[in-house]
Design an enzyme around this catalytic site. Structure first.
Site, PDB file in Angstrom:
ATOM      1  N   SER A 747       0.887  -1.208   0.035  1.00  0.00           N
ATOM      2  CA  SER A 747      -0.102  -0.156   0.039  1.00  0.00           C
ATOM      3  C   SER A 747       0.855   1.159  -0.079  1.00  0.00           C
ATOM      4  CB  SER A 747      -0.947  -0.157   1.386  1.00  0.00           C
ATOM      5  OG  SER A 747      -0.181  -0.154   2.386  1.00  0.00           O
ATOM      6  N   THR A 771      -5.639  -6.405   0.366  1.00  0.00           N
ATOM      7  CA  THR A 771      -4.998  -6.141  -0.970  1.00  0.00           C
ATOM      8  C   THR A 771      -3.822  -5.060  -0.772  1.00  0.00           C
ATOM      9  OG1 THR A 771      -6.618  -4.288  -1.320  1.00  0.00           O
ATOM     10  CG2 THR A 771      -7.019  -6.453  -2.126  1.00  0.00           C
ATOM     11  N   CYS A 772      -4.048  -4.190   0.410  1.00  0.00           N
ATOM     12  CA  CYS A 772      -3.014  -3.183   0.769  1.00  0.00           C
ATOM     13  C   CYS A 772      -1.535  -3.896   1.113  1.00  0.00           C
ATOM     14  CB  CYS A 772      -3.512  -2.325   1.788  1.00  0.00           C
ATOM     15  SG  CYS A 772      -4.861  -1.117   1.200  1.00  0.00           S
ATOM     16  N   PHE A 773      -2.000  -5.107   1.640  1.00  0.00           N
ATOM     17  CA  PHE A 773      -0.712  -5.890   1.980  1.00  0.00           C
ATOM     18  C   PHE A 773      -0.186  -7.139   1.209  1.00  0.00           C
ATOM     19  CE2 PHE A 773      -0.934  -2.903   5.650  1.00  0.00           C
ATOM     20  CZ  PHE A 773      -2.407  -2.867   5.866  1.00  0.00           C
TER      21      PHE A 773
END
Length: 805
Positions: A747, A771-773
């Site tokens: 992210s 999804t950010c990680f």
């Protein structure tokens, strides 16, 4: 004792990145609040809430007071782990301090919320530099007028430049506040060719004249003034803007012997300091004479040696024995040029006639000021590759050199992985620091393309280099990078869809998209706006290291790079015409006139065949043996540029609004496609190799049964489509970075390896993606069949979008 402040970026799941909380009592939790504000209604904290789509300029509220909160450390949270809490009307992430335990109370201090200014203007009107008015573009006036986003200002202190420099006072200017600007919001103004942001006073309104004193623009601080390092910025953005380098550029002297066969004033090519250069033979020199020239060379500061490993003042050289076009440095002015050489190192001069084997052209874009300061215009033409030049340095908006010629020349010779990494470092240096402003792009998912176009096309060029955060209105998802991934993919997928009428699938490869010459028919009023928009999106994606959905035909990447375009590129445009022209070239010149050809071409428009003149009066000009080469060249120019000139011009103008051309010289067109689209095939061995195991998998790693079953299913049972769906489910994109899974971004723009996180089994539990990680929470399933069922259902039935934990 409290822990020292951390400089690691630890955003929450799709959380925006902001400064960490200051330590209170004996603890120092870090936090990352999302922005929930923009123009519109104001909250009790003085922040305006976003209530519609658009582009919003975010700046810090320096007048607010920090707020104190007390929170309880949740169960199962260990020291240095993060947990998420609500603080007021914001979601923040807190890092559990060392020495603390679940159930313990800690106190955090949260800085004031960001003050959001509505910077959303109307879509900028494109200026038609060619004067044909196609596609709704406005013809450029002899003196460009400003739109409501900028204005001409009157200098009311023009005599101050006569004062001695040490006594010079800042110049003042009168500015008329544009329509639509509210008190407290900002608007751009052009001052002596420099764009500055002006904040509308609280007691002012549109139409009023205010006096401003713009900040000075200095390439270096005045004598005796120390350069200060700004420490008041988010840890993530500190890493983004303060990119360290161990290289510097020094000027070195080289001595060379003029080779045999070279006459005075004739150029010849050689390798000096590891880079290709072109030298003009002096008028008073002859073969065998020794001449000297200076050349910038990149030096590694650690060992103070040049990249080639030599440290002497006068260095030897060697001639390159490869044929064909190659990028070189012109010693006389340091610019990059294209040259063709024979095996003896002699530069091949292009002939007067077009030759399908040797002639090459480069798209030359001449930048011009438009009617609106946010949008430049320009004229695009094809020029011989041998006369095309590119600057070899990159400067910022203040005229300071960010990248020198020696550094670019050095990187040009590096492997692709190193060039890709260098590009990202350079773009971070060119980006606007977070504390100087960032942008929030708010769109509606059901109206994604239209909202995105209006937002992006309302921005100035400097806004394109700011950090963007995205919000899908009406959804819970908060962007810390995951929504940005999705936005770039969805918006490029939408605009490159053949059903839009702007693009067509390539005849030779259905995966490659080419410009529809009849795009104006599909969008008669604004088709050019979409091409400028796409150029900006592609440039921003490359600038930020994001992937886009859709591959372009090869010659469009060549246009972006200023790469030579040859006759063989016609094959990707129209294979039939390409083959027919080659057959004509093989005919006896005396037989050409019996074919009854003229200087025209035919094109099909909505099923109707039309005749187009390839040159003025082409209908009356017959093709014969004497002008046949001219006919082939005219046909080549028509197919490669003339029929799509307006669209390509806008595409390039948008692309160069973000990415400066000199830094692109390190790539070839194939590498650029890989950079923008990712690897076309998923390498399972690379994926497994670059996977982290956390949670319940931390000790056993891949030996755990759920992990073994996961990889067996993905490797042996899933096809490429299912693997791509799985990758999109976990990372927000089906593409793989150009250098593989080892540089998978998270992210914050930094590397976040794919992670399998083991969690306790709950009834009817499904795998959950972050999804950010790039993390997949995988329950401890008891059987492979159950894992397959739950995983397959999750990745095939999860809609595109995000939900908070």
């Amino acid at each position: 004792m409290g822990a020292a402040p951390s400089t690691q970026n630890r955003p929450g799941n799709r959380m925006s990145s902001y400064p960490g909380a200051r330590p209170q009592m004996q603890h120092n939790p870090s936090w990352r609040p999302p922005t929930q504000a923009s123009s519109g209604n104001r909250s009790s904290s003085g922040t305006a809430t976003i209530n519609g789509p658009g582009a919003y300029s975010i700046s810090r509220n320096a007048t607010g007071s920090p707020q104190l909160f007390r929170v309880t450390i949740p169960q199962n949270i260990r020291p240095n782990q993060e947990f998420q809490v609500y603080a007021g009307n914001r979601i923040v992430r807190v890092r559990c301090p060392p020495g603390s335990r679940p159930g313990q109370m800690v106190q955090i201090e949260v800085p004031p919320e960001d003050l959001v200014h509505n910077a959303s203007q109307t879509v900028a009107v494109l200026t038609d530099a060619e004067g044909d008015g196609g596609g709704g573009a406005v013809r450029m006036n002899s003196q460009a007028r400003m739109s409501n986003a900028s204005q001409t200002i009157n200098n009311i202190s023009s005599q101050q430049h006569q004062q001695p420099q040490q006594q010079q006072q800042p110049q003042a200017y009168n500015v008329v506040i544009p329509a639509g600007v509210r008190p407290g919001s900002t608007f751009p103004v052009s001052v002596n060719g420099r764009t500055v942001q002006v904040q509308c006073p609280q007691n002012a309104r549109p139409g009023m004249t205010v006096r401003i004193v713009p900040p000075p623009s200095m390439s270096s601080p005045p004598p005796g003034v120390q350069s200060a390092t700004n420490l008041n910025r988010p840890p993530e953005e500190m890493r983004r803007s303060e990119v360290q380098t161990n290289r510097r550029t020094m000027l070195q002297t080289f001595e060379v012997v003029v080779p045999q066969g070279v006459r005075p004033n004739q150029p010849f090519s050689l390798i000096a300091g590891g880079q290709r250069v072109m030298v003009n033979c002096p008028a008073n020199a002859k073969p065998g004479s020794r001449i000297r020239f200076n050349l910038p060379v990149s030096v590694d500061e650690k060992n103070d040696k040049t990249e080639s490993g030599h440290g002497s003042v006068s260095q030897s050289f060697k001639y390159d024995t490869e044929d064909g076009w190659t990028r070189s440095t012109r010693v006389s002015d340091g610019k990059f040029i294209w040259i063709r050489m024979d095996r003896d190192g002699k530069v091949i001069q292009e002939g007067d006639k077009f030759d399908i084997e040797t002639s090459a052209y480069v798209g030359n874009l001449q930048f011009l000021e438009g009617n609106d300061i946010r949008m430049r215009t320009g004229r695009l033409s094809l020029m011989p590759a041998s006369v095309y030049t590119v600057d070899s340095t990159v400067k910022d908006e203040h005229g300071r050199e960010v990248v020198g010629q020696g550094e670019i020349s050095t990187i040009q010779r590096k492997p692709f992985n190193e060039k890709a990494a260098w590009l990202q470092r350079t773009c971070k240096k060119l980006g606007v620091p977070w504390e100087e402003g960032h942008m929030r792009i708010c769109v509606r998912r059901e109206n994604l393309l239209d909202d995105s176009v209006k937002a992006v096309m309302s921005l100035g060029r400097q806004d394109m280099k700011k950090t963007w955060r995205f919000e899908f209105l009406g959804e819970e998802g908060i962007d810390a990078g995951g929504l940005a991934k999705e936005w770039f993919l969805l918006v490029t997928q939408a605009i490159l869809d053949a059903d839009s009428g702007l693009w067509l699938s390539s005849t030779g490869n259905q995966m490659l998209m080419r410009i529809n010459p009849a795009s104006e028919v599909s969008c008669p009023e604004d088709h050019l706006i979409y091409f400028r928009f796409l150029g900006r999106v592609l440039g921003k994606a490359l600038f930020e290291g994001q992937l886009v959905s859709g591959h372009l035909v090869q010659y469009l990447y060549k246009y972006m790079l200023g790469w030579p375009i040859t006759f063989d590129d016609l094959e990707s445009v129209d294979p039939d015409i390409y083959e027919n022209l080659k057959k004509l070239m093989a005919m006896n010149p005396d037989e050409i006139e019996y074919l009854c050809l003229d200087f025209t071409a035919t094109q099909s428009l909505l099923g109707e065949t039309q005749q187009v003149a390839l040159c003025p009066g082409g209908e009356e000009k017959e093709v014969n043996g004497d002008n046949f080469n001219e006919y082939i060249e005219c046909y080549f120019r028509y197919l490669m540029l003339d029929r799509i000139k307006a669209q390509v011009t806008e595409l390039l103008l948008g692309f160069y609004d973000v990415v400066p051309e000199p830094i692109l010289t390190v790539f070839d067109y194939q590498e650029l496609e890989i950079m923008m689209c990712g690897l076309p095939k998923i390498n399972m061995d690379d994926w497994k190799k670059n996977t982290l195991y956390t949670g319940n998998f931390e000790g056993t790693k891949a030996r755990s049964n759920p992990c073994k079953w996961f990889w067996e299913i993905v490797t042996d049972e899933y096809d490429q489509e299912m693997r791509a769906r799985l990758l999109q489910f976990i990372t927000g994109t089906s593409g793989v970075p150009s250098r593989g899974f080892s540089v998978l971004q998270g992210s914050d723009g930094n590397i976040k390896l794919f992670t399998l996180n083991g969690i306790d089994m709950r009834p009817n539990a499904f795998p959950k993606a972050h999804t950010c990680f790039n993390r997949l929470d995988l329950p401890m399933y008891k059987s492979k069949a159950m894992l397959r069922e739950k995983l397959t259902y999750a990745i095939t039935n999860c809609q595109t979008g995000f939900h908070l934990e």
